[in-house]
Design a protein around this motif. Structure first.
Motif, PDB file in Angstrom:
ATOM      1  N   SER A 110       0.818  -1.198   0.000  1.00  0.00           N
ATOM      2  CA  SER A 110       0.000   0.000   0.000  1.00  0.00           C
ATOM      3  C   SER A 110       0.857   1.254   0.000  1.00  0.00           C
ATOM      4  O   SER A 110       0.494   2.264  -0.607  1.00  0.00           O
ATOM      5  CB  SER A 110      -0.921  -0.003   1.228  1.00  0.00           C
ATOM      6  N   LEU A 111       2.006   1.204   0.663  1.00  0.00           N
ATOM      7  CA  LEU A 111       2.905   2.341   0.648  1.00  0.00           C
ATOM      8  C   LEU A 111       3.457   2.570  -0.755  1.00  0.00           C
ATOM      9  O   LEU A 111       3.584   3.711  -1.204  1.00  0.00           O
ATOM     10  CB  LEU A 111       4.058   2.124   1.637  1.00  0.00           C
ATOM     11  N   ARG A 112       3.780   1.487  -1.445  1.00  0.00           N
ATOM     12  CA  ARG A 112       4.258   1.622  -2.829  1.00  0.00           C
ATOM     13  C   ARG A 112       3.173   2.207  -3.714  1.00  0.00           C
ATOM     14  O   ARG A 112       3.456   3.024  -4.596  1.00  0.00           O
ATOM     15  CB  ARG A 112       4.709   0.256  -3.366  1.00  0.00           C
ATOM     16  N   ARG A 113       1.940   1.807  -3.481  1.00  0.00           N
ATOM     17  CA  ARG A 113       0.834   2.344  -4.271  1.00  0.00           C
ATOM     18  C   ARG A 113       0.655   3.834  -3.994  1.00  0.00           C
ATOM     19  O   ARG A 113       0.418   4.625  -4.922  1.00  0.00           O
ATOM     20  CB  ARG A 113      -0.462   1.597  -3.944  1.00  0.00           C
ATOM     21  N   THR A 114       0.770   4.227  -2.736  1.00  0.00           N
ATOM     22  CA  THR A 114       0.667   5.641  -2.393  1.00  0.00           C
ATOM     23  C   THR A 114       1.771   6.443  -3.069  1.00  0.00           C
ATOM     24  O   THR A 114       1.525   7.530  -3.609  1.00  0.00           O
ATOM     25  CB  THR A 114       0.766   5.828  -0.865  1.00  0.00           C
ATOM     26  N   PHE A 115       2.988   5.906  -3.061  1.00  0.00           N
ATOM     27  CA  PHE A 115       4.112   6.578  -3.716  1.00  0.00           C
ATOM     28  C   PHE A 115       3.842   6.744  -5.212  1.00  0.00           C
ATOM     29  O   PHE A 115       4.042   7.829  -5.776  1.00  0.00           O
ATOM     30  CB  PHE A 115       5.383   5.761  -3.499  1.00  0.00           C
ATOM     31  N   ALA A 116       3.369   5.664  -5.837  1.00  0.00           N
ATOM     32  CA  ALA A 116       3.097   5.720  -7.276  1.00  0.00           C
ATOM     33  C   ALA A 116       1.978   6.706  -7.592  1.00  0.00           C
ATOM     34  O   ALA A 116       2.076   7.485  -8.547  1.00  0.00           O
ATOM     35  CB  ALA A 116       2.728   4.327  -7.794  1.00  0.00           C
ATOM     36  N   MET A 117       0.922   6.700  -6.790  1.00  0.00           N
ATOM     37  CA  MET A 117      -0.194   7.594  -7.036  1.00  0.00           C
ATOM     38  C   MET A 117       0.220   9.058  -6.851  1.00  0.00           C
ATOM     39  O   MET A 117      -0.160   9.930  -7.639  1.00  0.00           O
ATOM     40  CB  MET A 117      -1.364   7.257  -6.105  1.00  0.00           C
ATOM     41  N   ALA A 118       1.015   9.335  -5.816  1.00  0.00           N
ATOM     42  CA  ALA A 118       1.477  10.706  -5.592  1.00  0.00           C
ATOM     43  C   ALA A 118       2.335  11.183  -6.760  1.00  0.00           C
ATOM     44  O   ALA A 118       2.209  12.323  -7.213  1.00  0.00           O
ATOM     45  CB  ALA A 118       2.266  10.790  -4.284  1.00  0.00           C
ATOM     46  N   THR A 119       3.203  10.295  -7.246  1.00  0.00           N
ATOM     47  CA  THR A 119       4.050  10.649  -8.394  1.00  0.00           C
ATOM     48  C   THR A 119       3.202  10.949  -9.617  1.00  0.00           C
ATOM     49  O   THR A 119       3.422  11.954 -10.318  1.00  0.00           O
ATOM     50  CB  THR A 119       5.027   9.512  -8.708  1.00  0.00           C
ATOM     51  N   LEU A 120       2.221  10.100  -9.875  1.00  0.00           N
ATOM     52  CA  LEU A 120       1.376  10.282 -11.051  1.00  0.00           C
ATOM     53  C   LEU A 120       0.514  11.531 -10.939  1.00  0.00           C
ATOM     54  O   LEU A 120       0.299  12.236 -11.928  1.00  0.00           O
ATOM     55  CB  LEU A 120       0.497   9.046 -11.250  1.00  0.00           C
ATOM     56  N   VAL A 121       0.012  11.806  -9.738  1.00  0.00           N
ATOM     57  CA  VAL A 121      -0.805  13.004  -9.540  1.00  0.00           C
ATOM     58  C   VAL A 121       0.016  14.251  -9.832  1.00  0.00           C
ATOM     59  O   VAL A 121      -0.451  15.191 -10.481  1.00  0.00           O
ATOM     60  CB  VAL A 121      -1.373  13.043  -8.105  1.00  0.00           C
TER      61      VAL A 121
END
Length: 208
Positions: free
Chosen positions: A109-120
């Motif tokens: 979930s932390l990796r997903r948060t990192f990826a989503m923040a980067t994409l946003v």
């Protein structure tokens, strides 16, 4: 590039970074909903997105995007979709408080948060215009090539921005942790986070 110019740019970056904006609200929402680690990870993701913008600006891709309105619209829509997804998932988690506890918020979930923040961050076309409008004011003729100056300024902006954003993530995550013992409050915090994500999506689409 003179040291005085770099210092002046750094001061400007501090002023810009402490002013609340969409990135800071995104980090705050993650910290409130998921805890300190997630808030800091979201800040790291935003900084990674800024790194992408810095490299693109140094290569002249920002001007290319500005000349292609269709591409910018596609980027805007993609960013809004990401934020709506975050709003929906956070709202669903409000129905199951146990699932939102930091102890059960794993590395995936932390990796997903990192990826989503980067994409946003990457999908926000306003960042492109920020680079095009702000960086050239500090570019000097002679000395370092312009792409190198862009990379240096981007590095300064990333360091300053991450310092501020990580602090916001820690503070909001600490607030969340203090209230975890009260499930009803935690559910409302998740709903507030979902509202922030949804509001950012609307702003990204409507704010031109």
């Amino acid at each position: 590039m003179e040291l005085s110019i770099v210092l002046a740019f750094a001061v400007a970056c501090v002023v810009i970074s402490v002013v609340p904006g969409p990135d800071m609200m995104f980090i705050m929402a993650n910290g409130i909903a998921r805890g300190r680690r997630t808030g800091v990870v979201a800040a790291a993701g935003m900084s990674t997105g800024m790194l992408g913008h810095t490299v693109a600006a140094a290569l002249g891709l920002g001007a290319l995007l500005q000349a292609a309105p269709v591409a910018l619209e596609a980027v805007r829509i993609a960013g809004a979709v990401f934020l709506v997804y975050m709003a929906i998932t956070t709202l669903r988690s409000a129905k199951d408080v146990a699932r939102t506890a930091p102890a059960r918020f794993g590395e995936r979930s932390l990796r997903r948060t990192f990826a989503m923040a980067t994409l946003v961050n990457l999908s926000n076309p306003k960042v492109v215009f920020f680079y095009l409008a702000f960086f050239p004011q500090f570019v000097t003729e002679g000395g370092w090539p312009v792409p190198v100056q862009f990379l240096v300024m981007g590095g300064v902006l990333i360091v300053v921005g991450f310092s501020v954003d990580a602090t916001v993530g820690l503070v909001s995550g600490t607030l969340s942790k203090l209230l975890l013992s009260r499930p009803a409050i935690q559910r409302w915090l998740n709903r507030v986070s979902a509202a922030i994500f949804g509001g950012l999506a609307v702003r990204l689409v409507a704010d031109r």
